[in-house]
Design a protein around this motif. Sequence first.
Motif, mmCIF file in Angstrom:
data_model
loop_
_atom_site.group_PDB
_atom_site.id
_atom_site.type_symbol
_atom_site.label_atom_id
_atom_site.label_comp_id
_atom_site.label_asym_id
_atom_site.label_seq_id
_atom_site.Cartn_x
_atom_site.Cartn_y
_atom_site.Cartn_z
ATOM 1 N N ARG A 82 -96.841 -114.702 -113.453
ATOM 2 C CA ARG A 82 -95.393 -114.617 -113.268
ATOM 3 C C ARG A 82 -95.096 -114.435 -111.780
ATOM 4 O O ARG A 82 -95.799 -113.713 -111.077
ATOM 5 C CB ARG A 82 -94.854 -113.424 -114.063
ATOM 6 N N ALA A 87 -88.172 -111.856 -113.972
ATOM 7 C CA ALA A 87 -88.256 -111.184 -115.268
ATOM 8 C C ALA A 87 -88.920 -112.095 -116.277
ATOM 9 O O ALA A 87 -88.925 -113.318 -116.137
ATOM 10 C CB ALA A 87 -86.859 -110.802 -115.744
ATOM 11 N N GLU A 88 -89.485 -111.483 -117.317
ATOM 12 C CA GLU A 88 -90.122 -112.264 -118.375
ATOM 13 C C GLU A 88 -89.095 -113.194 -119.006
ATOM 14 O O GLU A 88 -88.001 -112.790 -119.380
ATOM 15 C CB GLU A 88 -90.695 -111.326 -119.432
#
Length: 99
Positions: A82, A87-88
Amino acid sequence: MSPRGTPAEDDDGTGHRVRCHLDALLAERGMTLVQLSELAGVTVVNLSVLKNDRARAVRFSTLTAVCDALGCQPGDLITVERAPGVAEAHDHGRGAVGA
């Protein structure tokens, strides 16, 4: 890509966040690069480049041969970290990013 259209670099300056988990997969199977090379028909040098995250590209034929020899899927072998500060994301029901 960054907002300006240039590749976003990770902390080590490689320009990508793709990580290869070949070392872990080999360890789980008690296998060496030489053994994998013989099973997959891929040179030890090419496997070493892949294992040490120095590969800039991977042919689908190489990916297929390595996955066949290890009994794994491409997502077991290669993941994308990531981006820092991101953010996810939701990926429409296919599981969490980075999982």
